[in-house]
Design a protein around this motif. Structure first.
Motif, PDB file in Angstrom:
ATOM      1  N   GLN A   1      94.316  77.941 129.173  1.00  0.00           N
ATOM      2  CA  GLN A   1      94.282  79.374 128.258  1.00  0.00           C
ATOM      3  C   GLN A   1      93.962  80.611 129.309  1.00  0.00           C
ATOM      4  OE1 GLN A   1      92.940  76.992 125.109  1.00  0.00           O
ATOM      5  NE2 GLN A   1      94.783  77.160 123.247  1.00  0.00           N
ATOM      6  N   VAL A   2      94.198  82.140 128.672  1.00  0.00           N
ATOM      7  CA  VAL A   2      93.437  82.793 128.979  1.00  0.00           C
ATOM      8  C   VAL A   2      92.552  83.082 127.832  1.00  0.00           C
ATOM      9  CG1 VAL A   2      93.055  85.393 129.774  1.00  0.00           C
ATOM     10  CG2 VAL A   2      95.201  83.483 130.273  1.00  0.00           C
ATOM     11  N   GLN A   3      91.271  83.241 128.319  1.00  0.00           N
ATOM     12  CA  GLN A   3      89.826  84.182 127.473  1.00  0.00           C
ATOM     13  C   GLN A   3      89.011  85.419 127.873  1.00  0.00           C
ATOM     14  OE1 GLN A   3      86.722  81.225 126.910  1.00  0.00           O
ATOM     15  NE2 GLN A   3      86.925  81.468 124.604  1.00  0.00           N
ATOM     16  N   PRO A   4      89.391  86.041 127.237  1.00  0.00           N
ATOM     17  CA  PRO A   4      89.338  87.235 127.651  1.00  0.00           C
ATOM     18  C   PRO A   4      87.694  87.350 127.442  1.00  0.00           C
ATOM     19  CG  PRO A   4      91.162  87.391 126.367  1.00  0.00           C
ATOM     20  CD  PRO A   4      90.614  86.173 126.222  1.00  0.00           C
ATOM     21  N   VAL A   5      87.105  88.373 128.571  1.00  0.00           N
ATOM     22  CA  VAL A   5      85.719  88.360 128.738  1.00  0.00           C
ATOM     23  C   VAL A   5      85.651  90.156 128.612  1.00  0.00           C
ATOM     24  CG1 VAL A   5      83.407  88.261 130.029  1.00  0.00           C
ATOM     25  CG2 VAL A   5      85.505  86.071 130.761  1.00  0.00           C
ATOM     26  N   GLU A   6      85.223  90.395 127.587  1.00  0.00           N
ATOM     27  CA  GLU A   6      83.736  91.641 126.960  1.00  0.00           C
ATOM     28  C   GLU A   6      82.883  91.643 127.543  1.00  0.00           C
ATOM     29  OE1 GLU A   6      87.460  89.626 123.856  1.00  0.00           O
ATOM     30  OE2 GLU A   6      85.142  89.051 124.561  1.00  0.00           O
ATOM     31  N   SER A   7      82.480  93.057 127.388  1.00  0.00           N
ATOM     32  CA  SER A   7      81.304  93.704 128.048  1.00  0.00           C
ATOM     33  C   SER A   7      81.095  95.029 127.885  1.00  0.00           C
ATOM     34  CB  SER A   7      80.828  93.110 129.910  1.00  0.00           C
ATOM     35  OG  SER A   7      82.167  93.999 130.142  1.00  0.00           O
ATOM     36  N   GLY A   8      79.986  95.807 127.851  1.00  0.00           N
ATOM     37  CA  GLY A   8      79.819  97.138 128.022  1.00  0.00           C
ATOM     38  C   GLY A   8      78.985  97.511 126.380  1.00  0.00           C
ATOM     39  N   GLY A   9      78.384  96.197 125.510  1.00  0.00           N
ATOM     40  CA  GLY A   9      78.137  96.488 124.160  1.00  0.00           C
ATOM     41  C   GLY A   9      76.681  97.068 124.544  1.00  0.00           C
ATOM     42  N   GLY A  10      76.092  97.208 123.230  1.00  0.00           N
ATOM     43  CA  GLY A  10      74.724  97.831 123.208  1.00  0.00           C
ATOM     44  C   GLY A  10      74.640  98.255 122.231  1.00  0.00           C
ATOM     45  N   LEU A  11      73.010  99.382 122.106  1.00  0.00           N
ATOM     46  CA  LEU A  11      72.191  99.817 120.682  1.00  0.00           C
ATOM     47  C   LEU A  11      72.479 101.545 122.025  1.00  0.00           C
ATOM     48  CD1 LEU A  11      70.435 100.123 118.768  1.00  0.00           C
ATOM     49  CD2 LEU A  11      68.723  99.286 120.256  1.00  0.00           C
ATOM     50  N   VAL A  12      73.012 101.895 120.795  1.00  0.00           N
ATOM     51  CA  VAL A  12      73.265 103.309 121.177  1.00  0.00           C
ATOM     52  C   VAL A  12      72.825 103.985 119.918  1.00  0.00           C
ATOM     53  CG1 VAL A  12      75.340 103.002 120.535  1.00  0.00           C
ATOM     54  CG2 VAL A  12      74.823 105.004 122.028  1.00  0.00           C
ATOM     55  N   GLN A  13      72.032 105.333 120.149  1.00  0.00           N
ATOM     56  CA  GLN A  13      71.626 106.039 119.070  1.00  0.00           C
ATOM     57  C   GLN A  13      73.376 106.919 118.109  1.00  0.00           C
ATOM     58  OE1 GLN A  13      68.913 108.926 120.104  1.00  0.00           O
ATOM     59  NE2 GLN A  13      67.577 107.854 119.590  1.00  0.00           N
ATOM     60  N   ILE A 100      97.823  87.912 119.545  1.00  0.00           N
ATOM     61  CA  ILE A 100      96.911  87.125 119.964  1.00  0.00           C
ATOM     62  C   ILE A 100      97.547  85.908 120.764  1.00  0.00           C
ATOM     63  CG2 ILE A 100      94.627  85.590 118.503  1.00  0.00           C
ATOM     64  CD1 ILE A 100      94.919  88.466 118.289  1.00  0.00           C
ATOM     65  N   ALA A 101      97.614  86.407 121.787  1.00  0.00           N
ATOM     66  CA  ALA A 101      97.864  85.562 123.159  1.00  0.00           C
ATOM     67  C   ALA A 101      96.857  84.318 123.436  1.00  0.00           C
ATOM     68  CB  ALA A 101      99.271  85.896 123.933  1.00  0.00           C
ATOM     69  N   PHE A 102      96.093  85.275 123.293  1.00  0.00           N
ATOM     70  CA  PHE A 102      94.625  84.728 124.426  1.00  0.00           C
ATOM     71  C   PHE A 102      93.848  83.963 123.398  1.00  0.00           C
ATOM     72  CE2 PHE A 102      96.823  86.525 127.524  1.00  0.00           C
ATOM     73  CZ  PHE A 102      97.138  88.047 127.059  1.00  0.00           C
ATOM     74  N   VAL A 103      92.866  83.403 123.412  1.00  0.00           N
ATOM     75  CA  VAL A 103      91.510  82.273 123.067  1.00  0.00           C
ATOM     76  C   VAL A 103      90.631  84.185 122.886  1.00  0.00           C
ATOM     77  CG1 VAL A 103      89.917  80.890 123.271  1.00  0.00           C
ATOM     78  CG2 VAL A 103      92.007  80.390 123.997  1.00  0.00           C
ATOM     79  N   TRP A 104      90.029  84.088 121.708  1.00  0.00           N
ATOM     80  CA  TRP A 104      89.251  84.841 121.677  1.00  0.00           C
ATOM     81  C   TRP A 104      88.083  84.645 123.057  1.00  0.00           C
ATOM     82  CZ3 TRP A 104      90.234  88.944 119.055  1.00  0.00           C
ATOM     83  CH2 TRP A 104      91.173  88.638 118.121  1.00  0.00           C
ATOM     84  N   GLY A 105      88.019  85.388 123.339  1.00  0.00           N
ATOM     85  CA  GLY A 105      86.297  85.662 123.948  1.00  0.00           C
ATOM     86  C   GLY A 105      85.433  85.731 123.148  1.00  0.00           C
ATOM     87  N   GLN A 106      83.838  85.809 123.615  1.00  0.00           N
ATOM     88  CA  GLN A 106      83.089  86.053 122.641  1.00  0.00           C
ATOM     89  C   GLN A 106      82.921  87.437 122.035  1.00  0.00           C
ATOM     90  OE1 GLN A 106      80.577  83.513 122.585  1.00  0.00           O
ATOM     91  NE2 GLN A 106      82.041  82.026 123.313  1.00  0.00           N
ATOM     92  N   GLY A 107      83.324  88.492 122.677  1.00  0.00           N
ATOM     93  CA  GLY A 107      82.846  89.745 122.429  1.00  0.00           C
ATOM     94  C   GLY A 107      81.704  90.469 123.193  1.00  0.00           C
ATOM     95  N   THR A 108      81.738  91.296 122.857  1.00  0.00           N
ATOM     96  CA  THR A 108      80.733  92.831 123.378  1.00  0.00           C
ATOM     97  C   THR A 108      80.074  93.257 121.860  1.00  0.00           C
ATOM     98  OG1 THR A 108      79.461  93.682 124.751  1.00  0.00           O
ATOM     99  CG2 THR A 108      82.077  94.165 123.826  1.00  0.00           C
ATOM    100  N   GLN A 109      78.520  92.693 121.444  1.00  0.00           N
ATOM    101  CA  GLN A 109      78.456  93.692 120.547  1.00  0.00           C
ATOM    102  C   GLN A 109      78.104  95.114 120.623  1.00  0.00           C
ATOM    103  OE1 GLN A 109      77.238  92.337 117.196  1.00  0.00           O
ATOM    104  NE2 GLN A 109      77.080  94.511 116.434  1.00  0.00           N
TER     105      GLN A 109
END
Length: 114
Positions: A1-13, A100-109
């Motif tokens: 199964q494919v699980q996407p990996v999200e990145s790039g989130g953070g705290l921003v004004q 929704i073909a992929f397993v949900w990843g962890q997401g990025t906050q």
């Protein structure tokens, strides 16, 4: 199964920018309509932006004119450039295909706060 990996989130004004990335290794990536979703605390997971395999894009009204989706099929990666961020953009951001073909990843906050 494919699980996407999200990145790039953070705290921003408010008014700031972020660029999110999502890698979906192992998928026949180029054939999918790829979608960025977001889920705020206590809310449903909603579609934010999508990009068809041929390049057509679509956006939720709340982000139209501020967010830009793009993709690099050679890298199995989809991006979300987020500009003029607002506090209401605060959420966990996920990517997946339209069906929704992929397993949900962890997401990025993403947190937009002064």
């Amino acid at each position: 199964q494919v699980q996407p990996v999200e990145s790039g989130g953070g705290l921003v004004q408010p008014g700031g920018s972020l660029r999110l990335s999502c890698v979906a290794s192992g998928a026949t990536f180029s054939s999918f309509t790829m979608v960025w979703y977001r889920q705020a605390a206590g809310q449903h997971r909603d579609r934010v932006a999508w990009m068809h395999s041929e390049g057509a894009t679509g956006y939720a009204e709340s982000v139209k004119g501020r967010f830009i989706i793009s993709r690099d099929d050679a890298q199995n990666t989809v991006y979300l450039q987020m500009n003029s961020l607002k506090p209401e953009d605060t959420a966990t951001y996920y990517c997946n295909s339209l069906g929704i073909a992929f397993v949900w990843g962890q997401g990025t906050q993403v947190t937009v706060s002064s």
